[in-house]
Design an enzyme around this catalytic site. Structure first.
Site, mmCIF file in Angstrom:
data_model
loop_
_atom_site.group_PDB
_atom_site.id
_atom_site.type_symbol
_atom_site.label_atom_id
_atom_site.label_comp_id
_atom_site.label_asym_id
_atom_site.label_seq_id
_atom_site.Cartn_x
_atom_site.Cartn_y
_atom_site.Cartn_z
ATOM 1 N N GLU A 94 -9.300 13.652 -13.262
ATOM 2 C CA GLU A 94 -9.093 13.777 -11.817
ATOM 3 C C GLU A 94 -9.523 12.539 -11.026
ATOM 4 O O GLU A 94 -9.851 12.634 -9.842
ATOM 5 C CB GLU A 94 -9.796 15.025 -11.264
ATOM 6 C CG GLU A 94 -9.217 16.325 -11.813
ATOM 7 C CD GLU A 94 -9.796 17.563 -11.146
ATOM 8 O OE1 GLU A 94 -10.809 17.435 -10.433
ATOM 9 O OE2 GLU A 94 -9.251 18.659 -11.340
ATOM 10 N N GLU A 101 -5.532 22.110 -16.688
ATOM 11 C CA GLU A 101 -6.478 23.058 -16.092
ATOM 12 C C GLU A 101 -5.721 23.999 -15.165
ATOM 13 O O GLU A 101 -4.713 23.612 -14.565
ATOM 14 C CB GLU A 101 -7.572 22.347 -15.283
ATOM 15 C CG GLU A 101 -8.544 21.504 -16.085
ATOM 16 C CD GLU A 101 -9.616 20.868 -15.207
ATOM 17 O OE1 GLU A 101 -10.001 21.493 -14.182
ATOM 18 O OE2 GLU A 101 -10.069 19.755 -15.539
#
Length: 671
Positions: free
Chosen positions: A363, A433
């Site tokens: 991320e 995710e």
């Protein structure tokens, strides 16, 4: 040759320079793996484990030979260590999640070797994953094993064996030293030699392939002869092909939908210092209890014991360099990130379970220069595996071979995944995710929330199967984990797991488990106790199961048969089964004809499951009023029916039994 140095260390929870000359008389004897400071289950202070501590190990070297080279290998310590050996300063070394190997040849002796480790467990902003807020706790200590490694003056290191489905073998290694060597390879299956050669590339016929159901493993025994002495290395590997495409993932040419969970490696109290058996147990839970086929080792390289077990049981893995969101700006941070990439690939590339190298900090923002280099390192050291980068935004520069995307669009049962807006060109898409922070909960959370979250996991898995262009989806996450106070729920526990921190399953875990057919699964996602339900009303009762149909019994009396309804979860092989009638055929009041009897049973059941009063649909109220007049039912009689066939707060408890059937199994569950 590798010898354990894991037992009988001396440990003190601080450091003073005087310890280098004389270790304190008051110390704790410990074994490795070791957590320097026990972490309370919750509500701890992060400063309590971030300190400078000292270890000492005194050891002899069996069959010491001054003509050999000796190394101390640490498989992992947190964060960085200054190493002293026999009064010599061997410098500072960064580990965090990668192994560190230090040569001690010049100073080694046969007896009473003194190894001192001054371990700084504090977070350092110039070392990944640190530098900003971090959504996991890194604990402390020498938390992975320590070994003495002995080698001849000329030796092999970083041996890599790649085998494909056609039986081709490619052997890659680094030679260290200047002596001429003769190399011989022996291929073994189940300890039986099946091929011998002195070539680094060769082919065998009809190899037994490594796959999810038959994780066949081979051992390559590589021997070198140096100055008339023989040294042997053993490398375990498997024959298999992997391919990520824009149409899905393929293992040995067969399309496999990837369904998985992310794993953090922490445990209650002991932090990262888990034994081999605990590491293996996590792999077993993921494969055999959760029923998934892939695990992402977020957000750092994890134990070789865990990965070895994944190899043995047929559980695919996806690794990742250390980090979460933050990219450091110092040269030391960037250099360490590149070193982490190199170490991770060299350490893990022999695992047949490993399908891709994660070469981007999870991320994080785009960084063309840094991620061009991490990709180049991975491709140079392992030309047989693709790279993947994980991001949580869709307009990212894609340098890796696979687009990894964290899709948190599921905030209800209406939406699971939204892969179509993601711009990835012709490259494969893997959802890395989902869920997690979208609805965190604990095993003691309200039951209706636990049911809702379980169904949302089912919705995402359903969409994973529905979209052919998605290679797979890996949920956040396997088990709850300790995290910084910035990201916890006030108690340093992040309750995002489908298992809790102790590896006890939540309702969501049974959704995953029910999608496989090897092990029977039948879990009622409710305790069916009215005292635990708001207003003593059950609400929808779902069963996570891989059975073809269920039978419900109340007080051993047959109620009804229930089958899977694919309307909500059209792409799931085994959608949760809704028990929408808890009265059914038990209602046998003779004054009602058969059709009216079924209708009255349905109305009683509806009220029990959904509640009675103003919220009841008008059609049910009208039919109930009609029935009371048509069959002359008094209010007292109606209450009597309720107490007898439904039961509720203040009445005698009902015992429910669910029996599941399919072509292989018959399962009985008492509730």
């Amino acid at each position: 040759m590798k010898t354990s140095l894991n037992f009988s260390w001396k440990f003190v929870p601080d450091f003073q320079s005087a310890y280098l000359k004389k270790f304190p008389e008051k110390y704790q004897e410990v074994n490795i793996p070791h957590n320097a400071f026990e972490v309370p289950y919750n509500y701890f202070n992060e400063n309590d484990y971030q300190k400078v501590v000292t270890y000492e190990k005194v050891f002899d070297i069996e069959n010491y030979n001054k003509n050999r080279r000796y190394f101390v290998r640490f498989d992992g310590f947190m964060v960085q260590a200054h190493i002293y050996f026999n009064n010599e300063d061997l410098g500072n070394h960064i580990s965090v999640y990668n192994p560190v190997e230090i040569e001690i040849s010049k100073f080694a002796k046969e007896k009473d070797n003194h190894l001192i480790v001054v371990l700084d467990t504090r977070e350092d902003k110039d070392i990944p994953p640190f530098g900003f807020a971090l959504d996991y706790v890194t604990y402390s200590g020498i938390y992975r094993e320590v070994y003495l490694v002995s080698e001849p003056q000329t030796y092999l290191r970083n041996i890599y064996v790649h085998g494909d489905s056609k039986g081709n073998i490619d052997i890659i290694y680094d030679k260290v030293g200047n002596d001429e060597i003769n190399i011989k390879h022996r291929l073994l299956k189940d300890d039986i030699v099946i091929y011998e050669t002195n070539k680094d590339q060769f082919k065998i016929d009809n190899p037994e392939l490594w796959d999810l159901d038959h994780p066949n493993l081979y051992t390559l025994e590589t021997s070198i002869e140096v100055n008339n002495k023989k040294e042997t290395y053993k490398t375990r590997f498997g024959f298999r092909d992997i391919e990520f495409t824009k149409h899905g993932f393929y293992l040995n040419g067969d399309k496999v939908k990837l369904v998985g969970l992310n794993r953090h490696q922490g445990y209650p109290y002991i932090g990262y210092a888990a034994s081999k058996s605990l590491q293996e147990d996590d792999a077993n839970i993921l494969k055999f209890e959760a029923g998934v086929n892939i695990v992402r080792t977020s957000h750092y390289p994890q134990s070789e014991h865990f990965l070895n077990r994944c190899d043995e049981i047929g559980l695919l893995t996806l690794n990742e360099i250390p980090g979460w969101q933050h990219l450091g700006t110092s040269e030391k941070w960037k250099e360490t990130c590149l070193n982490n990439t190199k170490s991770m690939v060299l350490t893990q590339r022999n695992h047949p379970s490993l399908v891709a190298h994660g070469v981007r900090v999870d991320e994080s923002v785009d960084n063309h220069d840094l991620y061009s280099k991490t990709n180049e390192i991975a491709h140079t050291l392992d030309k047989y595996r693709p790279t993947i980068g994980v991001r949580n935004f869709t307009d990212s520069e894609l340098l890796e071979d696979i687009y990894g995307y964290n899709d948190f669009s599921c905030n209800s049962l209406k939406v699971g995944l939204t892969p179509k807006p993601i711009k990835r060109g012709n490259k494969p898409l893997l959802i890395t995710e989902y869920m997690g922070h979208m609805d965190p909960l604990r095993n003691l959370s309200d039951e209706q929330r636990r049911i809702e979250v379980a169904l949302r996991h089912a919705k995402v898995i359903n969409d994973n199967y529905k979209y052919d262009e998605v290679c797979g989806a890996i949920g956040w996450c396997f088990a709850d984990y300790h995290t910084h106070v910035d990201f916890g729920s006030g108690d340093h526990i992040c309750p995002h797991g489908v298992f809790d921190l102790y590896r006890n399953p939540k309702y969501s875990a049974y959704i995953y488990a029910s999608q496989q057919d090897k092990t029977p699964v039948l879990k009622v996602l409710s305790n069916m106790k009215p005292g635990d339900a708001p207003a003593a009303v059950f609400n929808d009762i779902y069963v996570a199961t891989n059975c073809d149909y269920l039978e419900l019994y109340k007080n051993d009396e047959f109620v009804k048969r229930f089958e899977a309804n694919h309307k909500m979860f059209e792409s799931l092989k085994h959608p949760p089964i809704l028990l929408d009638d808890i009265v059914g055929e038990t209602f046998k009041v003779s004054k009602f004809p058969p059709k009216a009897r079924k209708t009255m049973a349905y109305m009683l059941s509806y009220a029990a499951i959904h509640g009675y009063g103003p919220q009841m649909p008008l059609r049910i109220k009208l039919y109930l009023a009609y029935s009371m007049m048509r069959y002359k039912i008094s209010y007292t009689e109606l209450v009597g029916y309720w107490n007898e066939y439904v039961g509720s707060w203040g009445g005698m408890a009902k015992t429910y039994k669910v029996i599941g059937y399919n072509s292989v199994h018959q399962i009985t569950l008492m509730s």
